[in-house]
Design a protein around this motif. Structure first.
Motif, PDB file in Angstrom:
ATOM      1  N   THR A   4     -14.211  -2.671  29.862  1.00 18.18           N
ATOM      2  CA  THR A   4     -13.467  -1.915  29.509  1.00 18.18           C
ATOM      3  C   THR A   4     -12.426  -2.796  28.310  1.00 18.18           C
ATOM      4  O   THR A   4     -12.930  -3.577  27.884  1.00 18.18           O
ATOM      5  N   ASP A   5     -11.436  -2.503  28.686  1.00 23.24           N
ATOM      6  CA  ASP A   5     -10.582  -3.141  27.630  1.00 23.24           C
ATOM      7  C   ASP A   5      -9.008  -2.648  28.304  1.00 23.24           C
ATOM      8  O   ASP A   5      -8.552  -2.201  29.242  1.00 23.24           O
ATOM      9  N   ILE A   6      -8.309  -2.981  27.475  1.00 25.95           N
ATOM     10  CA  ILE A   6      -6.418  -3.830  28.657  1.00 25.95           C
ATOM     11  C   ILE A   6      -6.461  -1.913  28.550  1.00 25.95           C
ATOM     12  O   ILE A   6      -5.770  -1.687  29.932  1.00 25.95           O
ATOM     13  N   PHE A  29     -11.944  -4.429  37.483  1.00 32.43           N
ATOM     14  CA  PHE A  29     -11.595  -5.816  37.966  1.00 32.43           C
ATOM     15  C   PHE A  29     -12.890  -5.647  39.289  1.00 32.43           C
ATOM     16  O   PHE A  29     -13.750  -5.468  39.739  1.00 32.43           O
ATOM     17  N   THR A  30     -13.715  -7.023  39.023  1.00 28.05           N
ATOM     18  CA  THR A  30     -14.195  -8.238  39.315  1.00 28.05           C
ATOM     19  C   THR A  30     -13.623  -7.847  40.860  1.00 28.05           C
ATOM     20  O   THR A  30     -12.671  -8.627  40.504  1.00 28.05           O
ATOM     21  N   PRO A  31     -14.978  -8.279  41.772  1.00 26.06           N
ATOM     22  CA  PRO A  31     -14.233  -8.994  43.711  1.00 26.06           C
ATOM     23  C   PRO A  31     -13.570  -9.530  43.147  1.00 26.06           C
ATOM     24  O   PRO A  31     -13.216  -9.835  44.559  1.00 26.06           O
ATOM     25  N   ARG A 106     -16.616  -5.941  33.222  1.00 23.80           N
ATOM     26  CA  ARG A 106     -14.841  -6.110  34.315  1.00 23.80           C
ATOM     27  C   ARG A 106     -14.510  -7.329  34.034  1.00 23.80           C
ATOM     28  O   ARG A 106     -15.158  -8.019  33.258  1.00 23.80           O
ATOM     29  N   PHE A 107     -13.086  -6.784  34.249  1.00 24.79           N
ATOM     30  CA  PHE A 107     -12.603  -8.453  33.321  1.00 24.79           C
ATOM     31  C   PHE A 107     -12.469  -9.420  35.103  1.00 24.79           C
ATOM     32  O   PHE A 107     -12.417  -8.359  36.001  1.00 24.79           O
ATOM     33  N   ARG A 108     -12.753  -9.972  35.067  1.00 14.98           N
ATOM     34  CA  ARG A 108     -12.767 -11.281  36.013  1.00 14.98           C
ATOM     35  C   ARG A 108     -11.910 -12.493  36.210  1.00 14.98           C
ATOM     36  O   ARG A 108     -11.417 -12.651  37.154  1.00 14.98           O
TER      37      ARG A 108
END
Length: 130
Positions: A4-6, A29-31, A106-108
């Motif tokens: 992903t990206d912003i 986004f990660t859990p 994904r973003f962490r």
């Protein structure tokens, strides 16, 4: 999974109202996601609460990425988000973002600083409103 990206994340979270918020969050986004905005940390549940509130305030908008860098799991960018509020006001916020990406793309973790560039002073809190 495509990293992903912003731009993809913000478009799904704020500017695609027909997309279920939980689906958008899961996509990008990660859990165990954590975010620090202007020095204040929130976990994924706090982030979802923030996005839920923003979706109720934002009518439309767009994102413009000025610079974007990737280095392995590290991601950084400088972007401006322009929003039209539910009350008709338009504001522009510049964001400096540093992130850690998960192996699945994904973003962490995101750490960001926001600055209202144009708009009503009350809109300066949009980056952290809940």
């Amino acid at each position: 999974m495509t990293p992903t990206d912003i731009t993809r994340a913000i478009n799904d979270l704020l500017f695609t109202p027909g997309l279920d918020l939980e689906e958008a969050v899961e996509r990008h986004f990660t859990p165990d996601y954590r975010q620090r905005t202007n020095g204040v940390w929130s976990d994924r549940a706090g982030f979802v609460a923030h996005m839920t509130r923003l979706r109720s305030l934002v009518r439309s908008g767009h994102i413009e990425v000025h610079e974007e860098l990737r280095d392995g799991p590290r991601y950084a960018d400088r972007h401006t988000v322009t929003v039209e509020r539910d009350n008709g006001r338009i504001s522009r916020t510049e964001v400096y973002l540093f992130a850690l990406m998960a192996p699945d793309g994904r973003f962490r973790r995101v750490e960001e600083t926001t600055m209202l560039v144009d708009g009503h002073p009350d809109d300066g809190n949009l980056g952290s409103v809940k």
